[in-house]
Scaffold this active site. Structure first.
Site, PDB file in Angstrom:
ATOM      1  N   HIS A  83       0.904  -1.250   0.128  1.00 51.32           N
ATOM      2  CA  HIS A  83       0.074   0.070  -0.104  1.00 51.32           C
ATOM      3  C   HIS A  83       0.840   1.228  -0.105  1.00 51.32           C
ATOM      4  O   HIS A  83       1.704   1.311   0.578  1.00 51.32           O
ATOM      5  CB  HIS A  83      -0.793   0.053   1.273  1.00 51.32           C
ATOM      6  N   ARG A 169     -14.947  12.971   7.344  1.00 48.22           N
ATOM      7  CA  ARG A 169     -13.883  13.839   7.684  1.00 48.22           C
ATOM      8  C   ARG A 169     -13.396  14.475   6.417  1.00 48.22           C
ATOM      9  O   ARG A 169     -12.789  15.731   6.703  1.00 48.22           O
ATOM     10  CB  ARG A 169     -12.835  12.433   7.733  1.00 48.22           C
ATOM     11  N   SER A 184      -8.029   4.245   9.401  1.00 51.19           N
ATOM     12  CA  SER A 184      -8.649   4.128   8.018  1.00 51.19           C
ATOM     13  C   SER A 184      -7.622   3.255   7.065  1.00 51.19           C
ATOM     14  O   SER A 184      -8.301   2.397   6.514  1.00 51.19           O
ATOM     15  CB  SER A 184      -8.746   5.500   7.355  1.00 51.19           C
ATOM     16  N   LYS A 188      -8.434  -1.407   6.211  1.00 53.15           N
ATOM     17  CA  LYS A 188      -8.630  -1.919   5.102  1.00 53.15           C
ATOM     18  C   LYS A 188      -7.437  -2.903   4.498  1.00 53.15           C
ATOM     19  O   LYS A 188      -7.673  -4.103   3.888  1.00 53.15           O
ATOM     20  CB  LYS A 188      -8.570  -0.881   3.884  1.00 53.15           C
TER      21      LYS A 188
HETATM   22  N1  URA Z   1      -6.052   7.118   2.789  1.00 58.88           N
HETATM   23  C1  URA Z   1      -7.000   6.487   3.287  1.00 58.88           C
HETATM   24  O1  URA Z   1      -7.327   5.458   2.947  1.00 58.88           O
HETATM   25  N2  URA Z   1      -7.373   6.838   4.757  1.00 58.88           N
HETATM   26  C2  URA Z   1      -6.889   7.996   5.208  1.00 58.88           C
HETATM   27  O2  URA Z   1      -7.401   8.558   6.332  1.00 58.88           O
HETATM   28  C3  URA Z   1      -5.854   8.741   4.452  1.00 58.88           C
HETATM   29  C4  URA Z   1      -5.442   8.383   3.542  1.00 58.88           C
END
Ligand code: URA
Length: 423
Positions: A83, A169, A184, A188
């Protein structure tokens, strides 16, 4: 059941929520029982008084628990997720996923679309005619078996809480609280199910984290959350003061990644970025047992990484010949603007944010979610920081839509606003 106003009040005064309270807040929000104004007030309180490590861990777990979690029972290769926190010209995933697949790893990657000055991997892949990213888990599993990698659109059933929280947000200027960012991103990654996670943490003007301390704080917290969830995590902090490599723009970035793997056109910065992250991935899986860098270079030189790229693109429905035809046609029919140096000097600065915003304005990215992207437009940075240039030397080439209203001089000036020279 906690009282929502009490949770907001406590956070506002710097107190902490426990795991059960955070779980309740997330579940209630996903069930549609928390009004936006109350959730927004809690998010703002988090920005002022911050989430501690225990809260961040609990919020991440609550996010993960809000949706489906992928389990990969039948994949024999080691599973690695990579990522990037996002940058300008960051096409690393396009080259690295098939390259690491050629090295025997399995990369089930989920990606998003871009918004603002950083491009999204899905938008880059959409430049390849026919390339499909709407994959369910069985389809991803088949790709891992046959090719060893896949890049799919983020599934709406994975971490629905993040989608909801992130939209609020974004609308309330509460994105950049460390605990919220870590929850966040890591929720994922954890829900995606890979045992090994490599995080490419970009740092600088074109990145989410403006300076090394911010990037290091994210990396430390993200690695801790991953480890506590039983995963192996490696973080690479990489500068993003200038665009990564040469191309900024969707098809141009696909071409740069393909040029590196095919040997058609080297891209030293992209090669170095892929090698650093690739070695980190192989070390996570196998330990520092071998010279993983040499192995990766062998796969590049033998053509195995390029073969893997071609198999992957075809397996996801992409028509490479149609892409090459489209690229040649765009080169002939789009306006090409050359930016040249007016005097001799050394390029000292090439501001990633400025170049990213220019590419976005040309049509390569979205300022708003509804904007339509043109895959063929973009910027090629031909001189990079540290290069000496002569008068008349090409610094950049812009590919712009035929109907672009700005003159060549105006576009060149917009590019040169990113550059700083020393004589
Ligand atoms: N990318 C994300 O997926 N979440 C965040 O909070 C910031 C960047």
């Amino acid at each position: 059941m906690p009282e929502l106003r009490e949770l907001i009040r406590r956070k506002r005064h710097g107190g902490a929520l426990d795991a059960a309270e955070l779980r309740w807040l997330v579940d209630e929000a996903v069930a549609g029982r928390v009004p936006d104004y109350q959730l927004a007030a809690w998010l703002m309180a988090c920005c002022f008084t911050h989430l501690n490590a225990t809260e961040t861990l609990a919020l991440t777990a609550a996010f993960v628990g809000s949706g489906e979690q992928l389990v990969w029972n039948n994949v024999t290769r080691p599973l690695v997720d990579k990522h990037s926190t996002g940058g300008v010209g960051d096409k690393v995933s396009l080259a690295l996923a098939p390259w690491l697949a050629a090295a025997g790893l399995a990369l089930p990657k989920m990606s998003g679309r871009g918004l603002g000055h950083t491009g999204g991997t899905l938008d880059k892949l959409a430049a390849i005619p026919g390339f499909r990213t709407d994959l369910d888990q069985p389809a991803m599993q088949r790709l891992l078996d046959s090719v060893g990698c896949c890049i799919a659109a983020q599934s709406p059933t994975l971490v629905p809480a993040d989608k909801l929280f992130y939209a609020l947000r974004d609308a309330t200027e509460t994105v950049d609280e460390l605990g919220l960012i870590v929850a966040s991103i890591m929720s994922k990654k954890l829900a995606c199910g890979a045992q090994h996670i490599v995080l490419d943490v970009k740092c600088g003007s074109g990145a989410f984290f403006p300076n090394p301390p911010a990037a290091q704080a994210f990396a430390a917290m993200a690695a801790r959350i991953g480890r506590e969830a039983g995963r192996n995590v490696a973080c690479v902090i990489a500068p993003m003061e200038q665009p990564l490599g040469r191309a900024v723009g969707n098809a141009l970035e696909v071409q740069e990644a393909a040029g590196l793997l095919s040997g058609g056109q080297d891209s030293p910065e992209l090669r170095a970025a892929c090698l650093e992250l690739g070695v980190a991935a192989l070390e996570l899986v196998h330990g520092a047992t071998a010279d993983h860098g040499t192995l990766l270079l062998d796969l590049l030189e033998s053509g195995a990484a390029w073969e893997s790229f071609q198999r992957w693109v075809a397996a996801q429905g992409g028509d490479w010949a149609a892409f090459e035809h489209g690229a040649a046609s765009a080169a002939a029919h789009y306006r090409q603007v050359t930016v040249t140096a007016t005097s001799a000097g050394r390029l000292e600065r090439l501001d990633a944010l400025t170049v990213g915003l220019l590419a976005c304005d040309l049509g390569a990215g979205r300022r708003n979610k509804e904007d339509v992207i043109d895959p063929w437009v973009g910027v090629e940075c031909l001189a990079k920081v540290g290069d000496s240039v002569e008068p008349g030397q090409e610094l950049a080439r812009l590919t712009v839509m035929p109907q672009e209203p700005r003159t060549d001089e105006q576009l060149a000036a917009a590019y040169l606003a990113a550059a700083g020279f020393a004589v």
